[in-house]
Design an enzyme around this catalytic site. Structure first.
Site, mmCIF file in Angstrom:
data_model
loop_
_atom_site.group_PDB
_atom_site.id
_atom_site.type_symbol
_atom_site.label_atom_id
_atom_site.label_comp_id
_atom_site.label_asym_id
_atom_site.label_seq_id
_atom_site.Cartn_x
_atom_site.Cartn_y
_atom_site.Cartn_z
ATOM 1 N N ASN A 103 -3.184 14.158 14.146
ATOM 2 C CA ASN A 103 -2.464 15.039 12.978
ATOM 3 C C ASN A 103 -3.452 15.923 12.348
ATOM 4 O O ASN A 103 -4.493 15.774 12.013
ATOM 5 C CB ASN A 103 -2.121 13.738 12.017
ATOM 6 C CG ASN A 103 -1.166 12.785 12.605
ATOM 7 O OD1 ASN A 103 -0.157 13.026 13.267
ATOM 8 N ND2 ASN A 103 -1.364 11.435 12.197
ATOM 9 N N HIS B 176 -5.626 9.277 17.229
ATOM 10 C CA HIS B 176 -4.864 7.930 17.522
ATOM 11 C C HIS B 176 -4.644 7.548 18.896
ATOM 12 O O HIS B 176 -4.058 8.253 19.550
ATOM 13 C CB HIS B 176 -3.516 7.860 16.607
ATOM 14 C CG HIS B 176 -3.626 8.211 15.043
ATOM 15 N ND1 HIS B 176 -3.622 7.125 14.069
ATOM 16 C CD2 HIS B 176 -3.934 9.511 14.548
ATOM 17 C CE1 HIS B 176 -3.762 7.797 12.962
ATOM 18 N NE2 HIS B 176 -4.029 9.108 13.078
ATOM 19 N N HIS C 18 -9.622 12.626 14.234
ATOM 20 C CA HIS C 18 -9.597 11.519 14.840
ATOM 21 C C HIS C 18 -8.408 11.560 15.658
ATOM 22 O O HIS C 18 -7.297 12.560 15.511
ATOM 23 C CB HIS C 18 -9.449 10.350 13.776
ATOM 24 C CG HIS C 18 -8.321 10.643 12.865
ATOM 25 N ND1 HIS C 18 -8.651 11.488 11.943
ATOM 26 C CD2 HIS C 18 -7.071 10.112 12.593
ATOM 27 C CE1 HIS C 18 -7.607 11.497 10.862
ATOM 28 N NE2 HIS C 18 -6.564 10.654 11.571
ATOM 29 N N ASP D 50 -7.480 0.943 13.563
ATOM 30 C CA ASP D 50 -6.911 1.442 12.288
ATOM 31 C C ASP D 50 -6.643 0.372 11.361
ATOM 32 O O ASP D 50 -6.373 -0.768 11.848
ATOM 33 C CB ASP D 50 -5.505 1.954 12.796
ATOM 34 C CG ASP D 50 -5.201 3.032 11.662
ATOM 35 O OD1 ASP D 50 -5.218 4.195 11.764
ATOM 36 O OD2 ASP D 50 -4.747 2.266 10.440
ATOM 37 N N ILE D 51 -7.020 0.380 10.114
ATOM 38 C CA ILE D 51 -6.690 -0.653 8.971
ATOM 39 C C ILE D 51 -5.309 -1.010 8.856
ATOM 40 O O ILE D 51 -5.028 -2.026 8.299
ATOM 41 C CB ILE D 51 -7.516 0.049 7.966
ATOM 42 C CG1 ILE D 51 -7.976 -1.156 6.977
ATOM 43 C CG2 ILE D 51 -6.637 0.856 7.080
ATOM 44 C CD1 ILE D 51 -8.639 -0.970 5.794
ATOM 45 N N GLY E 293 0.712 15.460 8.793
ATOM 46 C CA GLY E 293 0.493 14.149 8.476
ATOM 47 C C GLY E 293 -0.939 13.795 8.441
ATOM 48 O O GLY E 293 -0.912 12.474 8.114
ATOM 49 N N GLN E 294 -1.956 14.607 8.310
ATOM 50 C CA GLN E 294 -3.238 14.054 8.349
ATOM 51 C C GLN E 294 -3.575 13.600 6.700
ATOM 52 O O GLN E 294 -3.366 14.364 6.077
ATOM 53 C CB GLN E 294 -4.304 15.172 8.398
ATOM 54 C CG GLN E 294 -5.695 14.978 8.666
ATOM 55 C CD GLN E 294 -6.433 16.033 9.274
ATOM 56 O OE1 GLN E 294 -6.010 17.078 9.162
ATOM 57 N NE2 GLN E 294 -7.810 15.651 9.510
HETATM 58 P P1 5GP Z 1 -4.116 10.364 9.683
HETATM 59 O O1 5GP Z 1 -2.836 10.203 8.714
HETATM 60 O O2 5GP Z 1 -5.184 11.096 8.859
HETATM 61 O O3 5GP Z 1 -4.037 10.963 11.029
HETATM 62 O O4 5GP Z 1 -4.741 8.927 10.048
HETATM 63 C C1 5GP Z 1 -5.565 8.496 9.103
HETATM 64 C C2 5GP Z 1 -5.732 6.917 9.715
HETATM 65 O O5 5GP Z 1 -6.763 6.301 9.065
HETATM 66 C C3 5GP Z 1 -4.488 5.904 9.059
HETATM 67 O O6 5GP Z 1 -3.729 5.443 10.373
HETATM 68 C C4 5GP Z 1 -5.040 5.038 8.354
HETATM 69 O O7 5GP Z 1 -4.506 3.650 8.488
HETATM 70 C C5 5GP Z 1 -6.480 4.870 8.834
HETATM 71 N N1 5GP Z 1 -7.495 4.517 7.758
HETATM 72 C C6 5GP Z 1 -7.609 4.873 6.748
HETATM 73 N N2 5GP Z 1 -8.838 4.556 5.965
HETATM 74 C C7 5GP Z 1 -9.294 3.879 6.905
HETATM 75 C C8 5GP Z 1 -10.616 2.654 6.990
HETATM 76 O O8 5GP Z 1 -10.939 2.751 5.810
HETATM 77 N N3 5GP Z 1 -10.742 2.205 8.015
HETATM 78 C C9 5GP Z 1 -9.903 2.060 8.891
HETATM 79 N N4 5GP Z 1 -10.049 1.326 10.065
HETATM 80 N N5 5GP Z 1 -8.704 2.835 9.153
HETATM 81 C C10 5GP Z 1 -8.446 3.850 8.004
#
Ligand code: 5GP
Ligand code: ZN
Length: 113
Positions: free
Chosen positions: A86, A101, A99, A29-30, A92-93
């Site tokens: 999520n 986590h 994906h 994760d970034i 919180g998506q």
């Molecule tokens: P969500 O909030 O949708 O469950 O999780 C999305 C996740 O993707 C977040 O934890 C966010 O930090 C990560 N993320 C978003 N854009 C990027 C990206 O371009 N590269 C990587 N490695 N992670 C990303």
């Protein structure tokens, strides 16, 4: 198609890849929320868990088992970890590509925020 995780799967956005097979890819994760924070994704685009159906059972199983295998290779299988999906706004998506986590390397809190 303007999906960041499809772009990562295609290699057009760089990522720190930790797992790759025919159907599944995983990358760090970034914005990590734990010492280990990895996103495990199906390579083919799916909006989220809510859009999956019975035809996706095998794929979802592959994603979950890949997460468990990565936890072993990251050295957190014994200490424990959390898998999170999520879904939608209240879930919180923020990225509309399914994906899981994988979070570990520290004590997780319950209930989650
Ligand atoms: P969500 O909030 O949708 O469950 O999780 C999305 C996740 O993707 C977040 O934890 C966010 O930090 C990560 N993320 C978003 N854009 C990027 C990206 O371009 N590269 C990587 N490695 N992670 C990303
Ligand atoms: Zn996508």
């Amino acid at each position: 198609m303007n999906c960041p995780f499809c772009e990562i799967v295609a290699g057009r956005i760089p990522s720190e890849k930790v797992y790759d097979d025919d159907q599944v890819m995983a990358f760090r994760d970034i914005s990590p929320q734990a010492p280990v924070h990895i996103l495990v994704v199906p390579k083919d685009h799916a909006d989220g868990i809510a859009s999956m159906d019975g035809n996706d059972k095998s794929l979802i199983g592959d994603v979950m088992l890949a997460a468990a295998a990565i936890a072993r290779s990251e050295g957190i299988a014994e200490s424990g970890y959390r898998l999170v999906v999520n879904q939608g706004g209240d879930g919180g998506q923020t990225v509309g590509h399914l994906h899981v986590h994988l979070l570990g390397g520290r004590q997780m809190n319950w209930p989650p925020g």
